[in-house]
Design a protein around this motif. Structure first.
Motif, PDB file in Angstrom:
ATOM      1  N   LEU A 108     -17.041   7.103  -9.790  1.00  0.00           N
ATOM      2  CA  LEU A 108     -16.785   7.506  -8.410  1.00  0.00           C
ATOM      3  C   LEU A 108     -16.235   8.928  -8.352  1.00  0.00           C
ATOM      4  O   LEU A 108     -15.476   9.338  -9.242  1.00  0.00           O
ATOM      5  N   PRO A 109     -16.605   9.686  -7.325  1.00  0.00           N
ATOM      6  CA  PRO A 109     -15.970  10.995  -7.147  1.00  0.00           C
ATOM      7  C   PRO A 109     -14.495  10.788  -6.817  1.00  0.00           C
ATOM      8  O   PRO A 109     -14.141   9.893  -6.043  1.00  0.00           O
ATOM      9  N   VAL A 110     -13.627  11.600  -7.418  1.00  0.00           N
ATOM     10  CA  VAL A 110     -12.179  11.414  -7.266  1.00  0.00           C
ATOM     11  C   VAL A 110     -11.604  12.447  -6.313  1.00  0.00           C
ATOM     12  O   VAL A 110     -11.874  13.645  -6.428  1.00  0.00           O
ATOM     13  N   LEU A 111     -10.817  11.963  -5.367  1.00  0.00           N
ATOM     14  CA  LEU A 111     -10.104  12.831  -4.435  1.00  0.00           C
ATOM     15  C   LEU A 111      -8.622  12.702  -4.751  1.00  0.00           C
ATOM     16  O   LEU A 111      -8.022  11.633  -4.597  1.00  0.00           O
ATOM     17  N   TYR A 112      -8.042  13.787  -5.234  1.00  0.00           N
ATOM     18  CA  TYR A 112      -6.639  13.807  -5.646  1.00  0.00           C
ATOM     19  C   TYR A 112      -5.776  13.945  -4.396  1.00  0.00           C
ATOM     20  O   TYR A 112      -5.936  14.896  -3.618  1.00  0.00           O
ATOM     21  N   VAL A 113      -4.845  13.024  -4.189  1.00  0.00           N
ATOM     22  CA  VAL A 113      -4.018  12.994  -2.982  1.00  0.00           C
ATOM     23  C   VAL A 113      -2.641  13.579  -3.280  1.00  0.00           C
ATOM     24  O   VAL A 113      -1.960  13.138  -4.208  1.00  0.00           O
ATOM     25  N   LEU A 114      -2.254  14.571  -2.470  1.00  0.00           N
ATOM     26  CA  LEU A 114      -0.976  15.249  -2.663  1.00  0.00           C
ATOM     27  C   LEU A 114      -0.175  15.229  -1.369  1.00  0.00           C
ATOM     28  O   LEU A 114      -0.739  15.401  -0.282  1.00  0.00           O
ATOM     29  N   PRO A 115       1.146  15.038  -1.442  1.00  0.00           N
ATOM     30  CA  PRO A 115       1.954  15.076  -0.222  1.00  0.00           C
ATOM     31  C   PRO A 115       2.086  16.485   0.342  1.00  0.00           C
ATOM     32  O   PRO A 115       2.246  16.682   1.541  1.00  0.00           O
ATOM     33  N   SER A 116       2.029  17.495  -0.530  1.00  0.00           N
ATOM     34  CA  SER A 116       2.113  18.894  -0.118  1.00  0.00           C
ATOM     35  C   SER A 116       1.577  19.741  -1.264  1.00  0.00           C
ATOM     36  O   SER A 116       1.394  19.259  -2.383  1.00  0.00           O
ATOM     37  N   ILE A 117       1.343  21.024  -0.966  1.00  0.00           N
ATOM     38  CA  ILE A 117       0.827  21.907  -2.016  1.00  0.00           C
ATOM     39  C   ILE A 117       1.199  23.343  -1.696  1.00  0.00           C
ATOM     40  O   ILE A 117       1.169  23.760  -0.526  1.00  0.00           O
ATOM     41  N   GLN A 118       1.582  24.097  -2.711  1.00  0.00           N
ATOM     42  CA  GLN A 118       1.879  25.514  -2.544  1.00  0.00           C
ATOM     43  C   GLN A 118       0.575  26.303  -2.526  1.00  0.00           C
ATOM     44  O   GLN A 118      -0.426  25.882  -3.100  1.00  0.00           O
ATOM     45  N   PRO A 172      -2.751  15.137   3.307  1.00  0.00           N
ATOM     46  CA  PRO A 172      -2.810  14.548   4.649  1.00  0.00           C
ATOM     47  C   PRO A 172      -2.117  15.405   5.697  1.00  0.00           C
ATOM     48  O   PRO A 172      -0.998  15.840   5.510  1.00  0.00           O
ATOM     49  N   GLY A 173      -2.860  15.677   6.762  1.00  0.00           N
ATOM     50  CA  GLY A 173      -2.302  16.447   7.856  1.00  0.00           C
ATOM     51  C   GLY A 173      -2.583  17.926   7.801  1.00  0.00           C
ATOM     52  O   GLY A 173      -2.349  18.634   8.779  1.00  0.00           O
ATOM     53  N   SER A 174      -3.108  18.413   6.648  1.00  0.00           N
ATOM     54  CA  SER A 174      -3.295  19.864   6.592  1.00  0.00           C
ATOM     55  C   SER A 174      -4.539  20.336   5.852  1.00  0.00           C
ATOM     56  O   SER A 174      -5.201  21.250   6.323  1.00  0.00           O
ATOM     57  N   MET A 201       0.838  -1.206   0.000  1.00  0.00           N
ATOM     58  CA  MET A 201       0.000   0.000   0.000  1.00  0.00           C
ATOM     59  C   MET A 201       0.874   1.257   0.000  1.00  0.00           C
ATOM     60  O   MET A 201       1.889   1.308   0.691  1.00  0.00           O
ATOM     61  N   ASN A 202       0.470   2.226  -0.792  1.00  0.00           N
ATOM     62  CA  ASN A 202       1.202   3.478  -0.840  1.00  0.00           C
ATOM     63  C   ASN A 202       1.129   4.180   0.524  1.00  0.00           C
ATOM     64  O   ASN A 202       0.032   4.382   1.058  1.00  0.00           O
ATOM     65  N   PRO A 203       2.272   4.562   1.122  1.00  0.00           N
ATOM     66  CA  PRO A 203       2.263   5.216   2.440  1.00  0.00           C
ATOM     67  C   PRO A 203       1.407   6.484   2.458  1.00  0.00           C
ATOM     68  O   PRO A 203       0.803   6.814   3.478  1.00  0.00           O
ATOM     69  N   LEU A 204       1.349   7.199   1.336  1.00  0.00           N
ATOM     70  CA  LEU A 204       0.559   8.418   1.280  1.00  0.00           C
ATOM     71  C   LEU A 204      -0.932   8.108   1.392  1.00  0.00           C
ATOM     72  O   LEU A 204      -1.690   8.873   1.999  1.00  0.00           O
ATOM     73  N   ALA A 205      -1.345   6.980   0.831  1.00  0.00           N
ATOM     74  CA  ALA A 205      -2.741   6.559   0.951  1.00  0.00           C
ATOM     75  C   ALA A 205      -3.085   6.270   2.404  1.00  0.00           C
ATOM     76  O   ALA A 205      -4.157   6.660   2.901  1.00  0.00           O
ATOM     77  N   GLN A 206      -2.176   5.596   3.101  1.00  0.00           N
ATOM     78  CA  GLN A 206      -2.410   5.286   4.511  1.00  0.00           C
ATOM     79  C   GLN A 206      -2.482   6.558   5.350  1.00  0.00           C
ATOM     80  O   GLN A 206      -3.337   6.684   6.234  1.00  0.00           O
ATOM     81  N   LYS A 207      -1.605   7.524   5.059  1.00  0.00           N
ATOM     82  CA  LYS A 207      -1.637   8.798   5.781  1.00  0.00           C
ATOM     83  C   LYS A 207      -2.951   9.528   5.532  1.00  0.00           C
ATOM     84  O   LYS A 207      -3.485  10.200   6.416  1.00  0.00           O
ATOM     85  N   THR A 208      -3.475   9.393   4.305  1.00  0.00           N
ATOM     86  CA  THR A 208      -4.737  10.041   3.969  1.00  0.00           C
ATOM     87  C   THR A 208      -5.880   9.465   4.799  1.00  0.00           C
ATOM     88  O   THR A 208      -6.712  10.199   5.344  1.00  0.00           O
ATOM     89  N   VAL A 209      -5.919   8.142   4.900  1.00  0.00           N
ATOM     90  CA  VAL A 209      -6.965   7.495   5.695  1.00  0.00           C
ATOM     91  C   VAL A 209      -6.868   7.931   7.158  1.00  0.00           C
ATOM     92  O   VAL A 209      -7.879   8.271   7.790  1.00  0.00           O
ATOM     93  N   GLU A 210      -5.666   7.936   7.699  1.00  0.00           N
ATOM     94  CA  GLU A 210      -5.476   8.332   9.097  1.00  0.00           C
ATOM     95  C   GLU A 210      -5.904   9.777   9.320  1.00  0.00           C
ATOM     96  O   GLU A 210      -6.505  10.116  10.351  1.00  0.00           O
ATOM     97  N   TYR A 211      -5.597  10.636   8.353  1.00  0.00           N
ATOM     98  CA  TYR A 211      -5.978  12.051   8.459  1.00  0.00           C
ATOM     99  C   TYR A 211      -7.504  12.209   8.440  1.00  0.00           C
ATOM    100  O   TYR A 211      -8.080  12.906   9.275  1.00  0.00           O
ATOM    101  N   LEU A 212      -8.157  11.529   7.494  1.00  0.00           N
ATOM    102  CA  LEU A 212      -9.611  11.624   7.390  1.00  0.00           C
ATOM    103  C   LEU A 212     -10.287  11.029   8.625  1.00  0.00           C
ATOM    104  O   LEU A 212     -11.297  11.562   9.107  1.00  0.00           O
TER     105      LEU A 212
END
Length: 329
Positions: free
Chosen positions: A80-90, A107-109, A1-12
């Motif tokens: 399905l509605p799509v949620l674009y997952v980003l590690p960070s964003i300006q 995730p996290g912000s 599993m992609n670590p970013l996906a797991q962080k997203t679930v934990e954040y939500l």
């Protein structure tokens, strides 16, 4: 599993307790129906607020500037509605994505997902805006001082607070606040209690930023000759300060910052203030001293960034990103 996906679930799950289900990779049936170039995304199905959502994590080499088009095709092909997952964003990228209608999560912000329904947006807004979740202004000032001065070694909290102008009682409450949020640790060193950051300066700032508030209580427009460069308790602020710290053009008129306590003293000791609609100087009254950066012309860069939360001027957003990038080099 992609670590970013797991962080997203934990954040939500953290901001929407009880409303987030189990995550699993997109089914082979749906994946096999996608054009080959879309299979480069890491795709996961997740139930959020009683709706199935597709989490889409972009390939490492990017989307080639076709993000909106690709996400639209993903939504059409999967239903399905799509949620674009980003590690960070300006900041300026975030504004562009919102204007383009791209729903995303960092995730996290940050979370922008209007199609998931009003309940989700309300819960998210409440979770982030509840004042009890934010650190106090005094705790914020102490933490910013530690970050600015690169205080990696333990420091005596009472002495640090005294430099800012806080009493021992205020220092105790502020430290308790910071410890409760996991931003500093407190321990006894010989007979003295000391505090230290629990992570690097950059990581601490990233974790603390969502817990901080703008120091600006209000903005006033007095016509007063005493407002000038070199005032010991005032500093350039807002766009004025940002223009001194980045490539942003300098504004026509100055913007100053002063603490609430010092503003009261200035009004008490100086001639009466004349307020007028054509006053050229602006004064931001702050919840803590704007002098944390020491003997400088401007307010400190961290407080400046926080004071400009909510700006929708793309030039300003880009300048803030430039400033924030330079801080942790």
């Amino acid at each position: 599993m992609n670590p970013l996906a797991q962080k997203t679930v934990e954040y939500l799950q953290a901001i929407l307790p009880g409303a987030v289900g189990l995550m699993h990779p997109l089914s082979l049936e749906l994946r096999n129906g996608l054009p080959h170039y879309l299979t480069r995304f890491d795709l996961y199905e997740l139930r959020v607020a009683r709706r199935e959502v597709l989490l889409a994590i972009a390939p490492k080499d990017g989307t080639g500037g076709e993000t909106k088009k690709m996400l639209h095709i993903l939504a059409t092909k999967t239903g399905l509605p799509v949620l674009y997952v980003l590690p960070s964003i300006q900041s300026y990228e975030r504004q562009r994505m919102i204007e383009a209608g791209i729903e995303f999560v960092v995730p996290g912000s940050q979370l922008f997902a209007p199609t998931l329904g009003l309940a989700l947006r309300e819960q998210f807004a409440t979770a982030l805006s509840d004042p009890s979740d934010l650190i106090s202004p005094s705790a914020q000032a102490i933490l910013i001082t530690m970050l600015l001065d690169d205080m990696r070694s333990p420091v005596v909290a009472s002495a640090l607070a005294a430099k800012i102008g806080y009493t021992g009682m205020t220092a105790t409450r502020a430290v308790r606040d910071l410890v409760a949020h996991g931003l500093v640790e407190q321990r006894r060193q010989t007979r003295t209690k000391v505090i230290a950051l629990t992570a690097s300066r950059a990581d601490t700032w990233k974790r603390a930023k969502p817990l901080m508030r703008s120091p600006v209580l209000r903005t006033e427009h007095p016509r007063r000759p005493e407002i000038k460069a070199g005032h010991p308790v005032m500093r350039l602020a807002g766009v004025d300060a940002l223009s001194h710290l980045t490539m942003l053009a300098e504004p026509k008129h100055h913007i100053w910052a002063v603490s609430q306590m010092h503003w009261v003293e200035i009004q008490r000791n100086q001639p009466p203030v004349l307020y007028a609609g054509d006053a050229q100087e602006a004064v931001q009254v702050w919840s803590y001293p704007p002098t944390l950066g020491g003997d400088t012309k401007t307010v400190d860069p961290l407080s400046l960034i926080l004071s400009m939360n909510g700006s929708d001027d793309e030039r300003v957003l880009m300048a803030i990103d430039e400033l924030e990038t330079k801080l942790w080099r």
